[in-house]
Design an enzyme around this catalytic site. Structure first.
Site, short mmCIF file in Angstrom:
data_model
loop_
_atom_site.label_atom_id
_atom_site.label_comp_id
_atom_site.label_asym_id
_atom_site.label_seq_id
_atom_site.Cartn_x
_atom_site.Cartn_y
_atom_site.Cartn_z
CD GLU A 366 -14.02 -1.85 -11.04
OE1 GLU A 366 -13.00 -2.37 -10.55
OE2 GLU A 366 -14.12 -0.63 -11.24
CB SER A 460 -7.69 -0.44 -3.01
OG SER A 460 -6.84 -1.50 -3.01
CG ASP A 505 -7.50 -3.69 -5.34
OD1 ASP A 505 -7.72 -3.25 -6.49
OD2 ASP A 505 -8.40 -4.13 -4.60
P1 NG1 Z 1 -12.20 -3.51 -4.11
O1 NG1 Z 1 -13.56 -3.21 -4.48
O2 NG1 Z 1 -11.29 -2.35 -4.03
O3 NG1 Z 1 -12.10 -4.32 -2.88
C1 NG1 Z 1 -12.01 -5.75 -5.52
C2 NG1 Z 1 -10.79 -6.65 -5.68
C3 NG1 Z 1 -10.03 -6.34 -6.98
C4 NG1 Z 1 -10.97 -6.33 -8.18
C5 NG1 Z 1 -12.17 -5.41 -7.88
C6 NG1 Z 1 -13.21 -5.42 -8.97
C7 NG1 Z 1 -9.33 -7.40 -3.84
C8 NG1 Z 1 -8.41 -7.00 -2.78
N1 NG1 Z 1 -9.86 -6.41 -4.58
O4 NG1 Z 1 -11.57 -4.44 -5.31
O5 NG1 Z 1 -9.01 -7.29 -7.17
O6 NG1 Z 1 -11.39 -7.62 -8.53
O7 NG1 Z 1 -12.82 -5.80 -6.68
O8 NG1 Z 1 -12.69 -4.97 -10.17
O9 NG1 Z 1 -9.56 -8.57 -4.01
#
Ligand code: NG1
Length: 724
Positions: A366, A460, A505
C-alpha cells in the site's frame, strides 16, 4: 513539376505456415505427406491457393531438424520465384524464454510458433497464419486477403471459420477453436475444445463434410483445456487455424505469452493462438472479424483422414480446380488484393456497446505505486458497467443512479473539470487522457453507468469508471491503445481529479486475470499474474466510512506522497527500488541512517515504504509456494505499518482487522489508501463464513447491520472488456 508517381501499391500479405507440429496422432511427419493426385502435400496446396489469392511471400515455421527436408522439397517453388523463407521454432527464444524450464520438451504451442516467425516477417503489411496439414481452399485465402486489404474500422485480426461438424474426424477426437460471435460479426470469445467428437458417433461413416451429411444436426462433445466437459451445437463455427493479422498483434501476443509463462505452465500446457486472440478480443484490445467460409475444410489428424482428403483432391482436380501435378505446374499469382475491395463479411461500425471494468482489492503493497514500487492487487468480480450508444457528434452524455445525476460535455472543446467530487470528472479524465495522447475522438457516447463496486470504499470504483469510459470511447471511435500504454495514460489522466495517485488501480482493472493476483511493477509498467492457491478466500469488509479521494482524503493522501519524496531525497537516494532491493546489510544501514537523520514523521513514512516494499516481494514468493500462513503474517505486518508509521488507518479498520483475526483469519489489513474504506481478511475457505459471522456480530450488528455490498468474499476476476 510533380512527376506521375505510380499509385501506391497495396502490400501483398505474407502467409506464415505452421509446420513444426509433432504429428503425434498421425504417427509420422504429416506436413509433407503426399495427398494430391500428383503427390503434392496440403502445404503445397496452401501455397498454390494463397499465391492465386494475392499473397506475396511465405514463412514456414519448422523444427530445426527438419528444415533441410522442407528446403529440398520446396526448392522448385523457390526456383519459380516464390519468396519463401524459414523460421525455426525452438523451445528457447532470446526475448521471451531465454532458458526454457527444465523438463520442457513439448513445443510451446501455436501462439508461440507465430512469435517464432516474427523476425522473418516484413516490418509492415498484414500477414496470415495457417497450419501446414490443413486444406482451407482458395476461397478462404481470397476472403482473408480481401479483408486484410480493407479491414472494417477497428478490426485488427480475422479468422476464417467453418461449421464445426464438417471439421471432425471419424477416426478420433480433434481440437478446434470454438467461436462465439457478436452480432456485428466479430469474435466474442474462442474456447479451445479438445477431444471433440460427434455425439451420435455410432451413425458416422466418413470424415469432414461427408460425416455431417451422414448424421444431420447433432451435438459435439469434448473438454476444455482445463478438463471441463463441453457439449456444443454441431452447427457452431470452428476456427481451423487460418488467421489474418496486422503486425500490431505481435507485441500483444508476446505480452500474453509472458503472462502464460508467469502462470507456471505444466510441461504439457500450450500457448494456443486461439486462446490468446480470444483473450485480446474479450479485453477489447484486438477486435477479430469472423469470416465464415462457405466451403468445406479437410485436414490430417489421424492416418485414416488421408484417404478422404485424397479423394476430395482427386475430385477437385477432375473438376479443373487444380492442375494434376500441382508440384511442377507454374502458379500465376493474382494481382495484389485491392484496398477498396469490400470485406467478405461486412462489419458495421459499432452502434452501441457495453464496457465493463472491475474494481480491485490490493492484497499487499500500500502507498507504494506512486513510489515506483511493486504492488500485489487482484481484480474483483464487482465492476462498473457502462452501456453506451455511439453518438455521431463528439459529445459524452451519461446518467448514473439516484446519487449520480446526468451530465454532458463535448469532446471537441477543452475539457474542464466539474466541481470537486462530481462523478463526471472521472469520465472527463478518461476522455482528456485519450485526447492528450493524440487519440482522435470524433464520435461520442451516450448511455448509463451502473456498478457493483461500492463507491469510495478503497475498492477502486473511480479507476474502474475511468477505464470503462476510456474503453467505450476507444470502441466508439474504432481506436486501439496497447493495454499497458492505456493503463499508464489513464493513471496520469485520473490525476485530473486532484489526487496524485499511482498507477495500480487502472492497471489492475485493465489486466485482471481470473484466479490470479497481479504483481504490478512500475517504470516501466508491467503486470505479472500470480496464481491464487485453491481453498483460500479474501473476505472484504467495509469500515462504513467513505474514503473520498476526491474529497476529504485527497489532501492527506497527497501529503503522504510528498513526504515519501522528501524522505527519499533527504537520504540522498535515487529511487525507492534501490532501497527495497538492497541486501540485508545495506538495508539495515539505510534504515539506521533514516532513523538518525529524518524528522520523526518522515522517518515513519520512510519505514513504512521501505518495509512494505520488501513485504511485497516476500508475499509474492509466499503466494507462489502456497504458504498462506506466511502471506497472512505479512498482511498483519502491513496493517501495523500503515496504522503506526503511515497513519492512514482508522479505529473502525483496526477493529475489523482484530475481529477477523480473532475469528481465525490468517491475516488481515486495510486495503487501498485507507482513511476509511475497506479491510480484507485472508482465511481458509472453510473459515470464511465464520469470519464473516464474527464481523456481523461484533462489528456490524452494533452499528445497525449491513448489506451484501459491505461484506463479501472476493473472487479474482478477469480484466476490463468492451463488447457490442
Ligand atoms: P484507492 O484507495 O483505491 O483510491 C489509492 C490510489 C492507488 C494507491 C492506493 C494506496 C488512485 C486512483 N488510487 O487507491 O494508486 O496509491 O491509494 O496504495 O490514485
Amino acid at each position: 513539376m510533380k512527376g506521375t508517381e505510380p499509385a501506391e501499391r497495396p502490400e501483398r500479405p505474407t502467409l506464415v505456415i505452421l509446420a513444426a507440429g509433432r504429428s503425434t496422432r498421425f504417427g509420422r511427419a504429416k506436413q509433407l505427406e503426399p495427398v494430391g493426385p500428383g503427390g503434392a502435400s496440403l502445404l503445397e496446396y496452401a501455397i498454390h491457393d494463397a499465391l492465386r489469392a494475392g499473397f506475396g511471400r511465405f514463412v514456414l515455421v519448422v523444427r530445426e531438424s527438419r528444415r533441410h527436408e522442407f528446403d529440398a522439397r520446396l526448392a522448385p517453388l523457390r526456383r519459380a520465384g516464390v519468396a519463401l523463407s524459414f523460421a525455426c521454432q525452438r523451445l528457447a527464444h532470446a526475448d521471451l524464454v531465454p532458458l526454457p524450464p527444465p523438463g520442457r520438451v513439448r513445443p510451446w504451442g501455436t501462439g508461440f510458433a507465430v512469435l517464432a516467425a516474427a523476425a522473418a516477417l516484413p516490418r509492415r503489411g498484414p500477414f496470415a497464419v495457417c497450419n501446414a496439414d490443413d486444406f482451407y481452399g482458395r476461397a478462404a485465402y481470397e476472403s482473408l486477403a480481401r479483408s486484410l486489404a480493407a479491414p472494417p474500422p477497428g478490426v485488427r485480426a480475422f479468422t476464417v471459420s467453418y461449421p464445426l461438424a464438417g471439421t471432425l474426424s471419424a477416426f478420433g477426437g480433434v481440437s478446434r477453436g470454438l467461436c462465439e460471435m457478436k452480432p456485428d460479426g466479430t469474435l466474442l470469445r474462442m474456447t479451445e475444445g479438445l477431444d471433440l467428437r460427434l455425439e451420435r458417433e455410432a451413425t458416422r461413416t466418413g470424415s469432414g463434410a461427408e460425416a455431417t451429411a451422414a448424421v444431420g444436426r447433432s451435438a459435439v462433445t469434448g473438454t476444455t483445456t482445463a478438463g471441463t466437459s463441453i457439449r456444443v451445437d454441431a452447427d457452431s463455427q470452428a476456427c481451423m487455424g487460418l488467421w489474418g493479422f496486422f503486425p500490431e498483434i505481435l507485441p500483444l501476443l508476446a505480452e500474453r505469452f509472458r503472462a502464460f509463462l508467469a502462470a507456471c505452465p505444466g510441461a504439457d500446457d500450450e500457448f494456443y493462438l486461439s486462446e490468446a486472440v480470444s483473450h485480446l478480443a474479450a479485453a477489447g484490445r484486438a477486435r477479430c472479424g469472423l469470416l465464415p467460409s462457405g466451403k468445406g475444410w479437410m485436414g490430417l489428424t489421424f492416418p485414416g483422414d488421408r484417404a478422404g482428403a485424397a479423394a476430395s483432391l482427386r475430385q477437385l482436380t477432375t473438376a479443373g480446380a487444380y492442375p494434376a501435378d500441382l508440384r511442377t505446374s507454374p502458379v500465376h499469382p493474382e494481382p495484389a488484393p485491392r484496398a477498396q475491395a469490400p470485406p467478405v463479411h461486412p462489419l458495421q461500425a459499432p452502434r452501441r456497446g457495453v464496457a465493463i471494468a472491475p474494481g480491485r482489492i490490493n492484497l499487499i503493497g500500500e502507498h507504494l505505486d506512486y513510489n515506483g514500487l511493486s504492488v500485489l492487487p487482484m481484480a474483483l468480480e464487482r465492476n462498473i458497467r457502462l452501456e453506451f450508444e455511439v453518438l455521431r457528434q463528439p459529445a459524452v452524455e451519461l446518467t448514473g443512479d439516484a446519487d449520480h445525476g446526468p451530465f454532458a460535455f463535448r469532446l471537441d472543446r477543452p475539457i474542464e473539470p466539474a466541481p470537486q467530487g462530481h462523478w463526471s470528472n472521472y469520465v472527463r479524465a478518461a476522455a482528456k487522457g485519450l485526447l492528450d495522447h493524440d487519440v482522435e475522438l470524433k464520435r461520442g457516447i451516450g448511455g448509463k453507468v451502473a456498478g457493483t463496486v461500492p463507491v469510495a470504499e478503497g475498492l477502486s470504483s473511480s479507476s474502474a469508471l475511468v477505464v470503462a469510459s476510456a474503453l467505450a470511447l476507444l470502441h466508439a471511435n474504432g481506436k486501439h491503445v496497447e493495454v499497458l500504454e492505456l493503463a499508464a495514460l489513464l493513471a496520469r489522466a485520473e490525476r485530473f481529479v486532484g489526487l496524485q495517485g499511482g498507477g495500480m488501480d487502472q492497471a489492475a482493472s485493465l489486466c485482471g486475470a481470473k484466479g490470479h493476483a497481479l504483481r504490478i511493477d512500475f517504470g516501466p509498467l508491467r503486470v505479472t499474474p500470480v496464481p491464487v492457491p485453491e481453498g483460500w478466500r479474501w473476505v472484504v469488509a467495509s469500515s462504513l466510512a467513505r474514503a473520498k479521494k476526491a474529497g476529504s482524503a485527497r489532501e492527506p493522501y497527497n501529503e503522504r506522497r510528498a513526504q515519501c519524496a522528501e524522505a527519499l531525497e533527504r537520504l540522498g537516494r535515487a529511487s525507492w527500488l534501490e532501497v527495497v532491493q538492497a541486501d540485508e546489510v545495506e538495508f539495515a544501514s539505510i534504515v539506521a541512517g533514516g532513523r538518525r537523520s529524518l524528522p520523526p514523521t518522515l522517518w515513519r513514512r520512510f519505514r513504512h515504504v521501505a518495509t512494505e516494499g520488501r513485504r511485497v516481494i516476500e508475499a509474492e514468493a509466499a503466494l507462489r509456494r502456497e504458504d498462506m500462513a506466511a502471506f497472512g503474517s505479512l498482511m498483519n505486518a502491513s496493517h501495523a505499518s500503515l496504522r503506526d508509521d503511515f497513519g492512514v488507518s482508522t479505529a473502525a479498520l483496526d477493529e475489523i482487522v482484530e475481529v477477523a483475526r480473532d475469528a481465525g483469519a490468517a491475516g488481515a489489513r486495510l486495503t487501498g489508501a485507507g482513511f476509511g474504506g475497506c479491510a480484507i481478511a485472508l482465511c481458509r475457505e472453510s473459515r470464511a463464513e465464520g469470519v464473516m459471522g464474527a464481523l456481523r456480530e461484533h462489528f456490524y450488528a452494533p452499528r445497525g447491520g449491513v448489506g451484501e455490498a459491505a461484506l463479501f468474499v472476493a473472487a479474482a476476476s478477469g480484466g476490463a472488456t468492451v463488447t457490442c
